[in-house]
Design a protein around this motif. Structure first.
Motif, PDB file in Angstrom:
ATOM      1  N   GLU A  41       0.840  -1.196   0.000  1.00  0.00           N
ATOM      2  CA  GLU A  41       0.000   0.000   0.000  1.00  0.00           C
ATOM      3  C   GLU A  41       0.875   1.245   0.000  1.00  0.00           C
ATOM      4  O   GLU A  41       1.976   1.249   0.572  1.00  0.00           O
ATOM      5  N   ILE A  42       0.378   2.278  -0.653  1.00  0.00           N
ATOM      6  CA  ILE A  42       1.048   3.576  -0.716  1.00  0.00           C
ATOM      7  C   ILE A  42       0.067   4.611  -0.218  1.00  0.00           C
ATOM      8  O   ILE A  42      -1.107   4.598  -0.609  1.00  0.00           O
ATOM      9  N   TRP A  43       0.512   5.509   0.672  1.00  0.00           N
ATOM     10  CA  TRP A  43      -0.359   6.609   1.063  1.00  0.00           C
ATOM     11  C   TRP A  43       0.436   7.889   1.200  1.00  0.00           C
ATOM     12  O   TRP A  43       1.605   7.896   1.573  1.00  0.00           O
ATOM     13  N   ILE A  44      -0.235   8.979   0.839  1.00  0.00           N
ATOM     14  CA  ILE A  44       0.403  10.290   0.775  1.00  0.00           C
ATOM     15  C   ILE A  44      -0.428  11.278   1.576  1.00  0.00           C
ATOM     16  O   ILE A  44      -1.624  11.448   1.316  1.00  0.00           O
ATOM     17  N   ASN A  45       0.202  11.922   2.554  1.00  0.00           N
ATOM     18  CA  ASN A  45      -0.486  12.895   3.398  1.00  0.00           C
ATOM     19  C   ASN A  45      -0.232  14.334   2.963  1.00  0.00           C
ATOM     20  O   ASN A  45      -1.064  15.211   3.199  1.00  0.00           O
ATOM     21  N   SER A  46       0.941  14.570   2.369  1.00  0.00           N
ATOM     22  CA  SER A  46       1.291  15.907   1.894  1.00  0.00           C
ATOM     23  C   SER A  46       2.421  15.762   0.892  1.00  0.00           C
ATOM     24  O   SER A  46       2.850  14.645   0.579  1.00  0.00           O
ATOM     25  N   THR A  47       2.926  16.867   0.407  1.00  0.00           N
ATOM     26  CA  THR A  47       3.978  16.829  -0.609  1.00  0.00           C
ATOM     27  C   THR A  47       5.275  16.201  -0.094  1.00  0.00           C
ATOM     28  O   THR A  47       6.098  15.743  -0.885  1.00  0.00           O
ATOM     29  N   HIS A  48       5.474  16.175   1.220  1.00  0.00           N
ATOM     30  CA  HIS A  48       6.700  15.610   1.797  1.00  0.00           C
ATOM     31  C   HIS A  48       6.414  14.440   2.733  1.00  0.00           C
ATOM     32  O   HIS A  48       7.279  14.052   3.520  1.00  0.00           O
ATOM     33  N   GLU A  49       5.213  13.883   2.631  1.00  0.00           N
ATOM     34  CA  GLU A  49       4.855  12.757   3.495  1.00  0.00           C
ATOM     35  C   GLU A  49       4.305  11.617   2.652  1.00  0.00           C
ATOM     36  O   GLU A  49       3.108  11.528   2.403  1.00  0.00           O
ATOM     37  N   VAL A  50       5.210  10.764   2.190  1.00  0.00           N
ATOM     38  CA  VAL A  50       4.856   9.602   1.383  1.00  0.00           C
ATOM     39  C   VAL A  50       5.232   8.351   2.177  1.00  0.00           C
ATOM     40  O   VAL A  50       6.369   8.220   2.638  1.00  0.00           O
ATOM     41  N   PHE A  51       4.261   7.460   2.349  1.00  0.00           N
ATOM     42  CA  PHE A  51       4.481   6.249   3.132  1.00  0.00           C
ATOM     43  C   PHE A  51       4.161   5.018   2.287  1.00  0.00           C
ATOM     44  O   PHE A  51       3.359   5.074   1.361  1.00  0.00           O
ATOM     45  N   VAL A  52       4.784   3.895   2.652  1.00  0.00           N
ATOM     46  CA  VAL A  52       4.457   2.610   2.037  1.00  0.00           C
ATOM     47  C   VAL A  52       4.386   1.552   3.121  1.00  0.00           C
ATOM     48  O   VAL A  52       4.966   1.714   4.204  1.00  0.00           O
ATOM     49  N   ALA A  53       3.670   0.482   2.829  1.00  0.00           N
ATOM     50  CA  ALA A  53       3.613  -0.671   3.730  1.00  0.00           C
ATOM     51  C   ALA A  53       4.180  -1.875   3.002  1.00  0.00           C
ATOM     52  O   ALA A  53       3.783  -2.180   1.875  1.00  0.00           O
ATOM     53  N   THR A  54       5.135  -2.537   3.645  1.00  0.00           N
ATOM     54  CA  THR A  54       5.749  -3.744   3.109  1.00  0.00           C
ATOM     55  C   THR A  54       5.681  -4.823   4.169  1.00  0.00           C
ATOM     56  O   THR A  54       6.169  -4.617   5.282  1.00  0.00           O
ATOM     57  N   GLY A  55       5.067  -5.938   3.837  1.00  0.00           N
ATOM     58  CA  GLY A  55       4.915  -6.993   4.826  1.00  0.00           C
ATOM     59  C   GLY A  55       4.119  -6.560   6.028  1.00  0.00           C
ATOM     60  O   GLY A  55       4.337  -7.028   7.142  1.00  0.00           O
ATOM     61  N   GLY A  56       3.189  -5.633   5.818  1.00  0.00           N
ATOM     62  CA  GLY A  56       2.353  -5.152   6.897  1.00  0.00           C
ATOM     63  C   GLY A  56       2.994  -4.079   7.757  1.00  0.00           C
ATOM     64  O   GLY A  56       2.362  -3.567   8.682  1.00  0.00           O
ATOM     65  N   VAL A  57       4.235  -3.719   7.462  1.00  0.00           N
ATOM     66  CA  VAL A  57       4.968  -2.723   8.256  1.00  0.00           C
ATOM     67  C   VAL A  57       5.094  -1.424   7.454  1.00  0.00           C
ATOM     68  O   VAL A  57       5.495  -1.442   6.286  1.00  0.00           O
ATOM     69  N   ALA A  58       4.744  -0.292   8.086  1.00  0.00           N
ATOM     70  CA  ALA A  58       4.762   1.005   7.409  1.00  0.00           C
ATOM     71  C   ALA A  58       6.104   1.700   7.577  1.00  0.00           C
ATOM     72  O   ALA A  58       6.768   1.569   8.615  1.00  0.00           O
ATOM     73  N   LYS A  59       6.494   2.460   6.540  1.00  0.00           N
ATOM     74  CA  LYS A  59       7.693   3.290   6.655  1.00  0.00           C
ATOM     75  C   LYS A  59       7.536   4.521   5.775  1.00  0.00           C
ATOM     76  O   LYS A  59       6.844   4.505   4.750  1.00  0.00           O
ATOM     77  N   LYS A  60       8.183   5.606   6.186  1.00  0.00           N
ATOM     78  CA  LYS A  60       8.125   6.858   5.449  1.00  0.00           C
ATOM     79  C   LYS A  60       9.272   6.917   4.444  1.00  0.00           C
ATOM     80  O   LYS A  60      10.400   6.518   4.751  1.00  0.00           O
TER      81      LYS A  60
END
Length: 332
Positions: A41-60
């Motif tokens: 999954e990929i989620w974006i909160n703002s222009t400098h806040e992009v996150f991904v989830a790999t193996g159920g674990v999120a990272k910025k």
């Protein structure tokens, strides 16, 4: 001064066009993330806040994306979906060409920036046996569920967000005989089936004039006219649960998913949602209908390490003696 501002604006716009052109046919800086099979999954909160989830674990990620470019990419993603995003419709839920689900919320619903979620799904259907290999369920659980699907039992798959409900639903549908016709209805296309006799339908938003909306309730009713061997609702959230119960009460086998914290909570919720269908719908009708229609609840859970697993499998029955629902865990 005005000349400088106009010149700077022109430069910014030209730069944006060049950047988009550089990624023509793709989705710019999001493309590598969409192509990475490890990213769920990929989620974006703002222009400098992009996150991904790999193996159920999120990272910025250290991946700044200009707002104009992001808006251009989202508009490109929506181009062939038949869905729109504007001030009158500040939310959108759509399926991308690769099967990923896109959800976007824009200001002034959000504070300053577009909020974007892209949930990716496996490119292939995972079978119950493969889920056993991944440690998501035991061999005895897989054998039991396979038998129950073959017997035409009605199964409710429950769990929290990202608990693996859709993956489990697809694995269960993989056990359905190829001789059966499957009709699925969803808000956005997520379900995948290997069988050949399968019709998939999704909801539709109203057009600019406010007409043309097709909701889940309408799709369930249409599905019943399509000679289904099994009817499947991707997720029950509202009054469509009533139409599902009516369908199952007529002897038609079905499966669906629901957000819940446990198998018992899933049944309690399924007894509540149909009441949204109208003031003439009562618990006196809904509760025994749920008890007589739903045979099994498969509750999924995400573990602290990010892995998904079947937390419990429970049977559901209506007790005429005590006028109550009995949800009993199956020991396997």
């Amino acid at each position: 001064m005005e000349s400088n501002i106009s010149q700077n604006s022109a430069v910014d716009e030209a730069s944006l066009r060049l950047e988009v052109a550089r990624h023509l046919g793709a989705f710019g800086p999001l493309q590598p993330l969409l192509e990475d099979p490890a990213i769920e999954e990929i989620w974006i909160n703002s222009t400098h806040e992009v996150f991904v989830a790999t193996g159920g674990v999120a990272k910025k990620l250290d991946l700044p994306i200009a707002q104009q470019l992001l808006q251009t990419l989202i508009e490109k993603m929506l181009r062939n979906t038949g869905r729109r995003l504007d001030r009158s419709t500040p939310f959108v839920d759509a399926s991308l060409e690769d099967g990923s689900r896109l959800h976007v919320v824009i200001p002034d619903i959000t504070r300053n920036y577009w909020s974007i979620n892209i949930r990716k799904f496996p490119s292939r259907v995972l079978t119950l046996q493969q889920l056993v290999g991944l440690g998501s369920l035991s061999i005895s659980q897989a054998q039991f569920l396979s038998e129950q699907v073959s017997l035409g039992k009605n199964i409710l798959v429950s769990g929290a967000t990202q608990a693996g409900k859709t993956t489990m639903l697809c694995a269960l549908l993989d056990e359905v005989s190829s001789r059966e016709r499957i009709v699925t209805v969803e808000e956005t296309f997520e379900i995948r089936i290997n069988g050949s006799d399968w019709v998939a339908m999704q909801t539709r938003q109203p057009n600019l004039e406010g007409v043309g909306e097709i909701n889940l309730r309408r799709l369930v009713k249409e599905a019943l006219r399509m000679r289904p061997g099994r009817i499947v609702i991707g997720e029950v959230r509202e009054a469509e649960s009533f139409d599902l119960l009516i369908a199952l009460n007529s002897g038609l086998p079905g499966l669906c998913t629901i957000h819940a914290n446990s198998a018992k909570d899933a049944i309690t919720k399924l007894c509540t949602l149909p009441l949204l269908a109208g003031s003439n719908i009562s618990s006196e009708f809904v509760n025994p209908t749920v008890g007589n229609c739903i045979d099994l609840v498969v509750h999924c859970r995400m573990l602290p390490n990010g892995k998904r697993a079947v937390d419990e499998i429970a049977t559901v029955q209506w007790s005429n003696e005590f006028s109550s629902l009995e949800v009993q865990e199956v020991n396997l």
